[in-house]
Design a protein around this motif. Structure first.
Motif, short mmCIF file in Angstrom:
data_model
loop_
_atom_site.label_atom_id
_atom_site.label_comp_id
_atom_site.label_asym_id
_atom_site.label_seq_id
_atom_site.Cartn_x
_atom_site.Cartn_y
_atom_site.Cartn_z
N SER A 145 44.76 41.34 36.15
CA SER A 145 43.63 40.52 36.11
C SER A 145 42.58 40.92 35.53
CB SER A 145 43.54 40.19 37.71
OG SER A 145 42.36 39.04 37.53
N PHE A 146 41.98 40.24 34.51
CA PHE A 146 41.04 40.40 33.67
C PHE A 146 39.81 39.46 34.14
CE2 PHE A 146 37.88 39.17 30.13
CZ PHE A 146 37.65 40.42 30.13
N LEU A 147 38.66 40.15 34.40
CA LEU A 147 37.48 39.27 34.95
C LEU A 147 36.25 39.64 34.18
CD1 LEU A 147 35.95 37.52 37.16
CD2 LEU A 147 35.67 39.67 38.33
N ARG A 148 35.62 38.80 33.53
CA ARG A 148 34.65 38.79 32.71
C ARG A 148 33.43 38.40 33.61
NH1 ARG A 148 32.32 37.06 26.77
NH2 ARG A 148 30.33 38.19 26.98
N ALA A 149 32.68 39.66 34.13
CA ALA A 149 31.25 39.51 35.19
C ALA A 149 30.04 39.62 34.53
CB ALA A 149 31.45 40.40 36.25
N LEU B 176 57.38 34.27 35.84
CA LEU B 176 56.45 34.78 35.09
C LEU B 176 55.36 33.82 35.30
CD1 LEU B 176 55.36 37.12 33.34
CD2 LEU B 176 55.98 35.77 31.38
N ARG B 177 54.29 34.53 35.81
CA ARG B 177 53.11 33.69 36.22
C ARG B 177 51.88 33.86 35.38
NH1 ARG B 177 51.50 32.32 42.41
NH2 ARG B 177 53.31 30.93 41.89
N GLY B 178 51.26 32.84 34.87
CA GLY B 178 49.96 33.14 34.01
C GLY B 178 48.98 32.04 34.78
N GLN B 179 47.78 32.34 34.82
CA GLN B 179 46.74 31.49 35.34
C GLN B 179 45.34 31.77 34.93
OE1 GLN B 179 47.62 32.26 39.54
NE2 GLN B 179 45.55 32.81 39.99
N GLY B 180 44.62 30.83 34.91
CA GLY B 180 43.14 31.00 34.55
C GLY B 180 42.29 30.44 35.57
N ASP B 181 41.06 31.19 36.16
CA ASP B 181 40.56 30.55 37.18
C ASP B 181 38.81 30.74 36.68
OD1 ASP B 181 42.34 30.19 39.46
OD2 ASP B 181 42.65 32.24 39.30
N TYR B 182 38.09 29.92 37.13
CA TYR B 182 36.62 29.97 37.06
C TYR B 182 35.64 30.10 38.31
CZ TYR B 182 32.86 29.52 33.93
OH TYR B 182 31.58 29.71 33.18
N PRO C 73 34.79 33.61 34.24
CA PRO C 73 36.22 33.49 33.98
C PRO C 73 37.21 34.52 34.31
CG PRO C 73 35.12 34.24 31.90
CD PRO C 73 34.18 33.80 33.03
N ARG C 74 38.47 34.28 34.91
CA ARG C 74 39.19 35.31 35.37
C ARG C 74 40.80 34.72 34.93
NH1 ARG C 74 40.93 36.19 41.77
NH2 ARG C 74 41.81 33.73 41.26
N LEU C 75 41.28 35.69 34.25
CA LEU C 75 42.57 35.62 33.73
C LEU C 75 43.37 36.60 34.38
CD1 LEU C 75 41.84 35.02 30.00
CD2 LEU C 75 42.04 33.15 31.51
N SER C 76 44.76 36.04 34.74
CA SER C 76 45.87 36.82 35.47
C SER C 76 47.36 36.49 34.77
CB SER C 76 45.93 36.50 36.94
OG SER C 76 44.75 36.66 37.50
N VAL C 77 47.89 37.35 34.50
CA VAL C 77 49.44 37.63 34.26
C VAL C 77 50.10 38.47 34.95
CG1 VAL C 77 51.10 37.99 32.33
CG2 VAL C 77 48.84 36.90 31.68
#
Length: 184
Positions: A44-48, A153-159, A172-176
């Motif tokens: 997961s990548f989070l831009r804080a 295989l799961r990809g998702q984006g959350d705000y 924003p948070r992106l996960s793979v």
């Protein structure tokens, strides 16, 4: 008149194929059982704010209606920015809406409520700069790409929308990663 052997073979093959096409076919490969719980683990990548944080996301969901699932999500991120080491743990729960599956793709949307605990320390030391717990929620979209009847295989984006005494924040948070669907 004598019929050549190849003609007789062709006639037998043709009648055999015609009979096979009229015979009932075996049912097509069924879709995986979508009623069992699922578990996923992702990078997961989070831009804080201005910081780029890397970490992991673990989620589980359980079916409670034909297209709706209860969802629990935990993610942990860390990174450095402007001489500080930052850590953030998000803990949320909510609903996931599954959309009509394709042959391999299963899109979804989700909404969660919960919170986050963030700490920041001077880089290379244990001196605490700040520690706070924020409350809020997240909205997101994602999709599963089926690899086998149980693995995807799961990809998702959350705000993420978080609010604390220090103010409001939206990141924003992106996960793979991989998801496993347990049989029911």
């Amino acid at each position: 008149m004598k019929t050549p052997d190849w003609t007789l073979g062709l006639i037998l093959l043709t009648t055999d194929l015609a009979g096979a096409s009229a015979a009932p076919r075996a049912p097509s490969r069924a879709r995986p059982d979508a009623t069992g719980p699922d578990l996923s683990a992702s990078y997961s990548f989070l831009r804080a704010g201005e910081a780029h944080l890397h970490g992991a996301d673990v989620s589980a969901s359980f079916r409670f209606r034909p297209r709706w699932r209860l969802l629990a999500d935990l993610s942990v991120h860390s990174g450095s920015f402007a001489g500080a080491h930052l850590e953030q743990a998000n803990f949320m729960g909510g609903l996931r809406r599954m959309f009509a599956p394709g042959r391999r793709w299963q899109p979804f949307a989700q909404a969660m409520v919960g919170g986050a605990h963030a700490t920041s320390r001077f880089e290379g030391t244990e001196v605490l700069i700040a520690s706070q717990t924020s409350w809020g929620g997240a909205l997101g979209l994602g999709t599963d790409y089926r690899l086998s009847p149980h693995w995807a295989l799961r990809g998702q984006g959350d705000y993420l929308f978080l609010h604390s005494s220090a103010g409001a924040d939206a990141d924003p948070r992106l996960s793979v990663g991989l998801a496993y669907r347990f049989p029911r």
